[in-house]
Design a protein around this motif. Structure first.
Motif, PDB file in Angstrom:
ATOM      1  N   ARG B  22       0.832  -1.199   0.000  1.00  0.00           N
ATOM      2  CA  ARG B  22       0.000   0.000   0.000  1.00  0.00           C
ATOM      3  C   ARG B  22       0.870   1.253   0.000  1.00  0.00           C
ATOM      4  NH1 ARG B  22      -3.328   3.512   3.640  1.00  0.00           N
ATOM      5  NH2 ARG B  22      -1.552   3.509   5.035  1.00  0.00           N
ATOM      6  N   GLY B  23       1.831   1.286   0.927  1.00  0.00           N
ATOM      7  CA  GLY B  23       2.685   2.459   1.080  1.00  0.00           C
ATOM      8  C   GLY B  23       3.465   2.786  -0.177  1.00  0.00           C
ATOM      9  N   ARG B  24       4.072   1.790  -0.762  1.00  0.00           N
ATOM     10  CA  ARG B  24       4.886   2.011  -1.953  1.00  0.00           C
ATOM     11  C   ARG B  24       4.049   2.538  -3.102  1.00  0.00           C
ATOM     12  NH1 ARG B  24       8.644  -3.479  -1.573  1.00  0.00           N
ATOM     13  NH2 ARG B  24       9.952  -2.703   0.126  1.00  0.00           N
ATOM     14  N   VAL B  25       2.855   1.956  -3.260  1.00  0.00           N
ATOM     15  CA  VAL B  25       1.970   2.383  -4.346  1.00  0.00           C
ATOM     16  C   VAL B  25       1.532   3.834  -4.133  1.00  0.00           C
ATOM     17  CG1 VAL B  25      -0.255   1.988  -5.464  1.00  0.00           C
ATOM     18  CG2 VAL B  25       1.165   0.042  -4.806  1.00  0.00           C
ATOM     19  N   LEU B  26       1.136   4.146  -2.902  1.00  0.00           N
ATOM     20  CA  LEU B  26       0.699   5.511  -2.591  1.00  0.00           C
ATOM     21  C   LEU B  26       1.797   6.527  -2.867  1.00  0.00           C
ATOM     22  CD1 LEU B  26      -1.263   5.017   0.770  1.00  0.00           C
ATOM     23  CD2 LEU B  26      -2.220   5.820  -1.400  1.00  0.00           C
ATOM     24  N   HIS B  40       9.848  14.946   1.933  1.00  0.00           N
ATOM     25  CA  HIS B  40       9.194  14.029   2.841  1.00  0.00           C
ATOM     26  C   HIS B  40       7.925  14.651   3.430  1.00  0.00           C
ATOM     27  CE1 HIS B  40       8.661  11.987   6.737  1.00  0.00           C
ATOM     28  NE2 HIS B  40       9.213  10.944   6.152  1.00  0.00           N
ATOM     29  N   HIS B  41       8.087  15.860   3.919  1.00  0.00           N
ATOM     30  CA  HIS B  41       6.979  16.573   4.548  1.00  0.00           C
ATOM     31  C   HIS B  41       5.837  16.829   3.573  1.00  0.00           C
ATOM     32  CE1 HIS B  41       5.074  19.011   7.565  1.00  0.00           C
ATOM     33  NE2 HIS B  41       4.971  20.023   6.722  1.00  0.00           N
ATOM     34  N   GLU B  42       6.179  17.230   2.368  1.00  0.00           N
ATOM     35  CA  GLU B  42       5.156  17.498   1.354  1.00  0.00           C
ATOM     36  C   GLU B  42       4.412  16.220   0.977  1.00  0.00           C
ATOM     37  OE1 GLU B  42       6.791  21.168  -1.337  1.00  0.00           O
ATOM     38  OE2 GLU B  42       8.087  19.412  -1.198  1.00  0.00           O
ATOM     39  N   ILE B  43       5.133  15.125   0.946  1.00  0.00           N
ATOM     40  CA  ILE B  43       4.492  13.843   0.638  1.00  0.00           C
ATOM     41  C   ILE B  43       3.508  13.476   1.751  1.00  0.00           C
ATOM     42  CG2 ILE B  43       4.867  11.366   0.294  1.00  0.00           C
ATOM     43  CD1 ILE B  43       7.651  12.170  -0.894  1.00  0.00           C
ATOM     44  N   GLU B  44       3.934  13.656   2.980  1.00  0.00           N
ATOM     45  CA  GLU B  44       3.046  13.397   4.124  1.00  0.00           C
ATOM     46  C   GLU B  44       1.754  14.198   4.003  1.00  0.00           C
ATOM     47  OE1 GLU B  44       5.442  14.186   7.637  1.00  0.00           O
ATOM     48  OE2 GLU B  44       5.232  12.080   8.232  1.00  0.00           O
ATOM     49  N   GLU B  45       1.896  15.461   3.632  1.00  0.00           N
ATOM     50  CA  GLU B  45       0.715  16.322   3.473  1.00  0.00           C
ATOM     51  C   GLU B  45      -0.207  15.804   2.382  1.00  0.00           C
ATOM     52  OE1 GLU B  45       2.215  20.231   2.794  1.00  0.00           O
ATOM     53  OE2 GLU B  45       2.141  20.774   4.927  1.00  0.00           O
ATOM     54  N   LYS B  46       0.371  15.368   1.291  1.00  0.00           N
ATOM     55  CA  LYS B  46      -0.424  14.869   0.181  1.00  0.00           C
ATOM     56  C   LYS B  46      -1.106  13.545   0.518  1.00  0.00           C
ATOM     57  CE  LYS B  46       2.039  17.313  -3.416  1.00  0.00           C
ATOM     58  NZ  LYS B  46       0.990  18.331  -3.644  1.00  0.00           N
ATOM     59  N   LEU B  47      -0.496  12.777   1.380  1.00  0.00           N
ATOM     60  CA  LEU B  47      -1.107  11.519   1.806  1.00  0.00           C
ATOM     61  C   LEU B  47      -2.381  11.788   2.599  1.00  0.00           C
ATOM     62  CD1 LEU B  47       2.059   9.490   2.848  1.00  0.00           C
ATOM     63  CD2 LEU B  47       0.405   8.789   1.129  1.00  0.00           C
ATOM     64  N   GLY B  48      -2.352  12.836   3.405  1.00  0.00           N
ATOM     65  CA  GLY B  48      -3.524  13.178   4.212  1.00  0.00           C
ATOM     66  C   GLY B  48      -3.673  12.253   5.403  1.00  0.00           C
ATOM     67  N   ASP B  49      -4.681  12.532   6.215  1.00  0.00           N
ATOM     68  CA  ASP B  49      -4.861  11.777   7.462  1.00  0.00           C
ATOM     69  C   ASP B  49      -5.330  10.346   7.228  1.00  0.00           C
ATOM     70  OD1 ASP B  49      -4.012  13.841   9.027  1.00  0.00           O
ATOM     71  OD2 ASP B  49      -6.025  14.667   9.332  1.00  0.00           O
ATOM     72  N   ASP B  50      -6.220  10.190   6.279  1.00  0.00           N
ATOM     73  CA  ASP B  50      -6.819   8.877   6.058  1.00  0.00           C
ATOM     74  C   ASP B  50      -5.819   7.839   5.552  1.00  0.00           C
ATOM     75  OD1 ASP B  50      -7.165  11.034   4.258  1.00  0.00           O
ATOM     76  OD2 ASP B  50      -8.144   9.707   2.830  1.00  0.00           O
ATOM     77  N   SER B  51      -4.980   8.248   4.591  1.00  0.00           N
ATOM     78  CA  SER B  51      -4.011   7.281   4.055  1.00  0.00           C
ATOM     79  C   SER B  51      -2.603   7.536   4.597  1.00  0.00           C
ATOM     80  CB  SER B  51      -4.024   7.321   2.530  1.00  0.00           C
ATOM     81  OG  SER B  51      -3.852   8.644   2.075  1.00  0.00           O
ATOM     82  N   ALA B  52      -2.538   7.970   5.842  1.00  0.00           N
ATOM     83  CA  ALA B  52      -1.257   8.318   6.454  1.00  0.00           C
ATOM     84  C   ALA B  52      -0.325   7.116   6.544  1.00  0.00           C
ATOM     85  CB  ALA B  52      -1.481   8.908   7.841  1.00  0.00           C
ATOM     86  N   ILE B  53       0.946   7.391   6.367  1.00  0.00           N
ATOM     87  CA  ILE B  53       1.983   6.376   6.500  1.00  0.00           C
ATOM     88  C   ILE B  53       2.926   6.854   7.587  1.00  0.00           C
ATOM     89  CG2 ILE B  53       3.932   5.262   5.349  1.00  0.00           C
ATOM     90  CD1 ILE B  53       2.484   5.602   2.723  1.00  0.00           C
ATOM     91  N   ILE B  61      10.472   3.866   2.472  1.00  0.00           N
ATOM     92  CA  ILE B  61       9.908   3.695   1.129  1.00  0.00           C
ATOM     93  C   ILE B  61      10.684   4.543   0.122  1.00  0.00           C
ATOM     94  CG2 ILE B  61       7.892   4.253  -0.311  1.00  0.00           C
ATOM     95  CD1 ILE B  61       6.148   3.304   2.061  1.00  0.00           C
ATOM     96  N   LEU B  62      10.975   5.769   0.495  1.00  0.00           N
ATOM     97  CA  LEU B  62      11.715   6.665  -0.393  1.00  0.00           C
ATOM     98  C   LEU B  62      13.119   6.118  -0.673  1.00  0.00           C
ATOM     99  CD1 LEU B  62      10.555  10.061   1.138  1.00  0.00           C
ATOM    100  CD2 LEU B  62       9.964   9.164  -1.128  1.00  0.00           C
ATOM    101  N   GLU B  63      13.717   5.600   0.373  1.00  0.00           N
ATOM    102  CA  GLU B  63      15.036   4.986   0.241  1.00  0.00           C
ATOM    103  C   GLU B  63      14.961   3.789  -0.717  1.00  0.00           C
ATOM    104  OE1 GLU B  63      17.882   2.904   3.511  1.00  0.00           O
ATOM    105  OE2 GLU B  63      16.499   4.440   4.264  1.00  0.00           O
ATOM    106  N   TRP B  64      13.908   3.011  -0.554  1.00  0.00           N
ATOM    107  CA  TRP B  64      13.713   1.839  -1.408  1.00  0.00           C
ATOM    108  C   TRP B  64      13.493   2.250  -2.861  1.00  0.00           C
ATOM    109  CZ3 TRP B  64       9.605   0.198  -4.430  1.00  0.00           C
ATOM    110  CH2 TRP B  64       9.676  -1.121  -4.909  1.00  0.00           C
ATOM    111  N   LEU B  65      12.652   3.245  -3.075  1.00  0.00           N
ATOM    112  CA  LEU B  65      12.393   3.745  -4.429  1.00  0.00           C
ATOM    113  C   LEU B  65      13.696   4.212  -5.072  1.00  0.00           C
ATOM    114  CD1 LEU B  65       9.130   5.829  -3.838  1.00  0.00           C
ATOM    115  CD2 LEU B  65       9.311   3.762  -5.224  1.00  0.00           C
ATOM    116  N   ASN B  66      14.515   4.855  -4.250  1.00  0.00           N
ATOM    117  CA  ASN B  66      15.812   5.337  -4.725  1.00  0.00           C
ATOM    118  C   ASN B  66      16.721   4.186  -5.131  1.00  0.00           C
ATOM    119  OD1 ASN B  66      18.712   6.887  -3.586  1.00  0.00           O
ATOM    120  ND2 ASN B  66      17.397   7.804  -5.123  1.00  0.00           N
ATOM    121  N   LYS B  67      16.732   3.160  -4.275  1.00  0.00           N
ATOM    122  CA  LYS B  67      17.592   1.999  -4.513  1.00  0.00           C
ATOM    123  C   LYS B  67      17.164   1.257  -5.779  1.00  0.00           C
ATOM    124  CE  LYS B  67      17.353  -1.644  -1.936  1.00  0.00           C
ATOM    125  NZ  LYS B  67      17.089  -2.263  -0.602  1.00  0.00           N
TER     126      LYS B  67
END
Lengths: 140, 140
Positions: B22-26, B40-53, B61-67
């Motif tokens: 779920r997290g990676r897809v979001l 990081h902070h902007e991504i958190e904001e875009k996720l919103g409260d309901d789909s918070a990670i 996740i970001l580290e993984w995407l980078n790798k």
DNA sequence: TATTTTGCGCAACTTAGTTGCATTTAATAT
DNA sequence: ATATTAAATGCAACTAAGTTGCGCAAAATA
């Protein structure tokens, strides 16, 4: 021979018109003696216990040196700032090399940054910073 | 229309062979929808409260995407990392623009980084990162 | 549906940089 | 030489970004 650097530092500081303080002379002297960009922490180490400067003051001195164009901030990926005197480098369009292993940042004074295409419409360029990442001679 | 980005994200993640979570897809979906590099902070904001990670998970996740070369890290001077998908940009030799006022980082996909002189002897270049600083169209 | 491996969440931590305010000190004026 | 004063410093407490270890949850597979 570090004395010479301190004398040079004092002269450079005098030239700004601002106050010549122990801290500013020490820090700029260290930066002048150093060939590469070094971090806040590394400067603290070089100061040693006897000529220690408060952490906050050191930040403020570096900020001041930067504002007065006596040093510039080198941005790297490890969220640490590094500083280097810019007496030998041109103010703009200089390049940096960052080693992926030892994380040392070196100014590539001979290397000029260039970009091939114009910026998007409405954009204004003030400064170009080029970072080459890879392995330095020590770590390769 | 964000759904499409999530589907695209899922496909890209499937392609790595690692788990589709779920997290990676979001997160990848958000990065795909975004044109510029965001923090990081902007991504958190875009996720919103309901789909918070969880904060830490997001870092991982970001580290993984980078790798996995699905996103790359953009280094700026404010000690925040920004991330951007690299499906449209070449892996190396891309340039970034950093606005001195709003601090937004934009990828300049048309601009290729170049440097005019060879590196010092023994040095190896792996990646070239060019940052142009100035004012963006909004702030100019 | 059970098992296993991988990813996630939590709590606590580290490191880098910041802020406000009281004290000291370099420059200057007396 | 001494007093004055504006600027610089030191201290303490804080914020923000990123990290680590570990128990728990959930994808993938059998």
């Amino acid at each position: 021979m570090l004395t010479n650097f301190y004398e040079q530092a004092e002269e450079m500081i005098r030239h700004t018109g601002d106050r010549i303080t122990r801290g500013r002379v020490l820090v700029l002297g260290i930066l002048l003696a150093e060939k590469k960009a070094i971090s806040h922490h590394e400067i603290e180490e070089k100061l040693g216990d006897d000529s220690a400067i408060n952490r906050v003051t050191l930040y403020r001195i570096l900020e001041w040196l930067n504002k007065k164009d006596l040093a510039h901030k080198v941005i790297s990926g490890d969220r640490k700032w590094r500083f280097r005197t810019n007496i030998y480098t041109g103010l703009h369009q200089h390049a940096h090399f960052k080693c992926s292993i030892c994380a040392a940042v070196t100014c590539l004074s001979d290397v000029k940054a260039k970009y091939s295409s114009p910026l998007p419409p409405g954009y204004q360029s003030h400064e170009v910073e080029l970072t080459v990442k890879g392995l330095c001679a020590e770590c390769a």
